[in-house]
Design a protein around this motif. Structure first.
Motif, PDB file in Angstrom:
ATOM      1  N   TRP A  32      41.295  44.202  37.263  1.00  0.00           N
ATOM      2  CA  TRP A  32      42.489  44.099  38.087  1.00  0.00           C
ATOM      3  C   TRP A  32      43.489  45.188  37.727  1.00  0.00           C
ATOM      4  O   TRP A  32      43.722  45.500  36.561  1.00  0.00           O
ATOM      5  CB  TRP A  32      43.160  42.746  37.885  1.00  0.00           C
ATOM      6  N   ASP A  33      44.117  45.728  38.743  1.00  0.00           N
ATOM      7  CA  ASP A  33      45.219  46.650  38.549  1.00  0.00           C
ATOM      8  C   ASP A  33      46.447  45.856  38.097  1.00  0.00           C
ATOM      9  O   ASP A  33      46.770  44.819  38.660  1.00  0.00           O
ATOM     10  CB  ASP A  33      45.504  47.381  39.870  1.00  0.00           C
ATOM     11  N   PHE A  58      50.745  49.270  32.496  1.00  0.00           N
ATOM     12  CA  PHE A  58      50.984  49.109  33.922  1.00  0.00           C
ATOM     13  C   PHE A  58      50.766  50.434  34.645  1.00  0.00           C
ATOM     14  O   PHE A  58      51.339  51.459  34.268  1.00  0.00           O
ATOM     15  CB  PHE A  58      52.409  48.612  34.171  1.00  0.00           C
ATOM     16  N   SER A  59      49.971  50.381  35.712  1.00  0.00           N
ATOM     17  CA  SER A  59      49.665  51.595  36.457  1.00  0.00           C
ATOM     18  C   SER A  59      50.809  52.036  37.342  1.00  0.00           C
ATOM     19  O   SER A  59      50.997  53.225  37.603  1.00  0.00           O
ATOM     20  CB  SER A  59      48.426  51.368  37.327  1.00  0.00           C
ATOM     21  N   VAL A 222      48.798  39.182  43.243  1.00  0.00           N
ATOM     22  CA  VAL A 222      49.501  37.950  42.887  1.00  0.00           C
ATOM     23  C   VAL A 222      50.615  38.304  41.910  1.00  0.00           C
ATOM     24  O   VAL A 222      50.378  39.017  40.927  1.00  0.00           O
ATOM     25  CB  VAL A 222      48.547  36.913  42.270  1.00  0.00           C
ATOM     26  N   ALA A 223      51.824  37.827  42.198  1.00  0.00           N
ATOM     27  CA  ALA A 223      52.954  38.028  41.294  1.00  0.00           C
ATOM     28  C   ALA A 223      53.039  36.854  40.331  1.00  0.00           C
ATOM     29  O   ALA A 223      53.065  35.700  40.752  1.00  0.00           O
ATOM     30  CB  ALA A 223      54.254  38.154  42.080  1.00  0.00           C
ATOM     31  N   ARG A 277      39.565  40.554  48.418  1.00  0.00           N
ATOM     32  CA  ARG A 277      40.771  41.341  48.690  1.00  0.00           C
ATOM     33  C   ARG A 277      41.862  41.204  47.635  1.00  0.00           C
ATOM     34  O   ARG A 277      42.939  41.769  47.778  1.00  0.00           O
ATOM     35  CB  ARG A 277      41.337  41.026  50.088  1.00  0.00           C
ATOM     36  N   LEU A 278      41.615  40.423  46.576  1.00  0.00           N
ATOM     37  CA  LEU A 278      42.571  40.353  45.473  1.00  0.00           C
ATOM     38  C   LEU A 278      42.406  41.600  44.600  1.00  0.00           C
ATOM     39  O   LEU A 278      41.366  41.793  43.972  1.00  0.00           O
ATOM     40  CB  LEU A 278      42.347  39.097  44.642  1.00  0.00           C
ATOM     41  N   GLN A 279      43.452  42.435  44.557  1.00  0.00           N
ATOM     42  CA  GLN A 279      43.345  43.721  43.873  1.00  0.00           C
ATOM     43  C   GLN A 279      43.986  43.753  42.498  1.00  0.00           C
ATOM     44  O   GLN A 279      43.657  44.619  41.696  1.00  0.00           O
ATOM     45  CB  GLN A 279      43.965  44.819  44.740  1.00  0.00           C
TER      46      GLN A 279
END
Length: 403
Positions: A32-33, A58-59, A222-223, A277-279
């Motif tokens: 995950w990003d 963090f990217s 997701v936050a 689609r969860l990135q």
């Protein structure tokens, strides 16, 4: 030769088993990003330290740059553009449109947004997208769709357009039209549902994420919360939410916090779902040294890297005079943790004692019990007053902590 072949085969099997175990560990959390929100309305020197320490974690940075509020009006956030340029990571300009706005003055909002965007670009910032954070009522989603459609036409084609999405929207047929105007969205699964439910409910958040994955045809993230907040001025009419900035409101206060283990458990279950689609994950918010309600960066890193989250506590007796001791509970573990539920001190030689802050005192003939009455998160390496006692003699090893 046969002996060497046998040994080689054994080594290959062992290597394969080791790699398999490592692969399973890596596979446990998808690639995950990881991104983070910078939500402070006032920038300080602590931002430089926090950005440098988080550069490998963090990217992308999602930075609050404009806020529209029914009472405060339009507020451009004076971010430190030289610092962000030096940091070099891609940025999203986040625009907060308060959910209490009676209506969106679309023309003025777009104008202010584009002006802020141009200022950031002129300062050399690498802006890759604009995110609209608007807690619209479900009935106003069609109007929100129109606003986003018009904004999309005015934004440069090189920029992405994203929104935060609320779980309450998922039962509305209007949600699909809203999402069609965007390139991606951020599902917000943390909020003050009620003082009893707190800020984050892992099983409920998992259901929301699974449902959203079935609805959204666009990439989403997701936050997740890495902070706590206070409900201040509690009365019959309700309370105000206090987060990184003190509201200086009189009245009762209740602290709401999210334990790192809660979020870590959610992440493990979310990874097992393999949602389409969860990135990635976006964390709220970047921890600063004096942000007493945010997790420390050490804890946030441990959660992201799926490391053990073992709490460790120490009770410190600070001698004053005439047998008086101030008591502090100290977090000497590797991660932030909620205050312990109970601290017991075995002693029969104490003349007086009392609790302060988050604890109340229960006394028996041979024991003092400090029982938590309000929760709070304590960062690793920090302490909090527990109470005081006056004793003729302390019993060595007579202290216990119940997490």
């Amino acid at each position: 030769m046969k002996r060497w072949a046998t040994m080689a085969a054994i080594l290959l099997l062992a290597l394969a088993a080791g790699l398999s175990g490592r692969y399973q560990a890596l596979k446990f959390y998808p690639a995950w990003d990881q991104q983070v929100y910078l939500w402070q309305r006032v920038w300080t020197a602590q931002h430089a330290t926090a950005l440098a320490a988080s550069h490998d974690l963090f990217s992308t940075l999602r930075v609050l740059g404009l806020q529209v509020h029914p009472r405060e009006g339009y507020r451009e956030i004076p971010v430190n553009t030289p610092l962000l340029k030096q940091d070099g990571r891609p940025l999203w300009l986040v625009v907060r449109l308060d959910g209490q706005l009676k209506q969106l003055d679309e023309t003025v909002i777009r104008q202010r947004l584009l002006q802020q965007l141009q200022r950031w670009q002129a300062a050399g910032l690498t802006v890759v997208g604009v995110e609209i954070d608007h807690d619209a009522a479900v009935a106003r989603l069609p109007a929100y769709q129109h606003f986003l459609q018009q904004l999309r036409q005015q934004l440069p084609t090189s920029l992405q357009l994203g929104i935060t999405a609320l779980p309450a929207w998922m039962d509305s047929p209007a949600l699909s039209g809203v999402l069609q105007q965007t390139d991606s969205s951020v599902l917000q699964v943390h909020a003050v549902l009620s003082p009893q439910q707190g800020l984050f409910d892992g099983p409920l958040a998992l259901r929301w994420a699974s449902q959203y994955a079935r609805i959204s045809t666009k990439p989403f993230r997701v936050a997740l919360p890495a902070y706590g907040m206070g409900l201040v001025g509690i009365d019959a009419q309700g309370a105000q939410v206090e987060s990184e900035v003190s509201l200086r409101v009189a009245g009762a206060t209740q602290e709401l916090s999210v334990a790192p283990q809660q979020v870590a458990d959610f992440l493990r279950q979310l990874a097992a779902r393999k949602l389409p689609r969860l990135q990635g994950i976006i964390w709220f918010r970047l921890p600063l040294a004096d942000d007493r309600r945010a997790w420390s960066l050490t804890t946030l890193r441990a959660v992201i890297n799926n490391q053990p989250l073992t709490a460790s506590w120490q009770v410190k007796f600070l001698p004053q005079q005439n047998g008086l001791y101030d008591l502090h509970i100290y977090n000497d573990g590797p991660v932030d943790a909620p205050l312990p539920r109970e601290i017991g001190i075995n002693t029969g030689n104490c003349l007086a004692a009392d609790a302060v802050g988050n604890y109340r005192l229960e006394t028996t003939a041979e024991q003092l019990r400090f029982i938590r009455i309000s929760n709070a998160q304590l960062r690793t390496g920090q302490s909090r007053p527990l109470g005081w006692l006056r004793c003729q003699q302390l019993t060595p090893g007579g202290t216990y902590v119940t997490p």
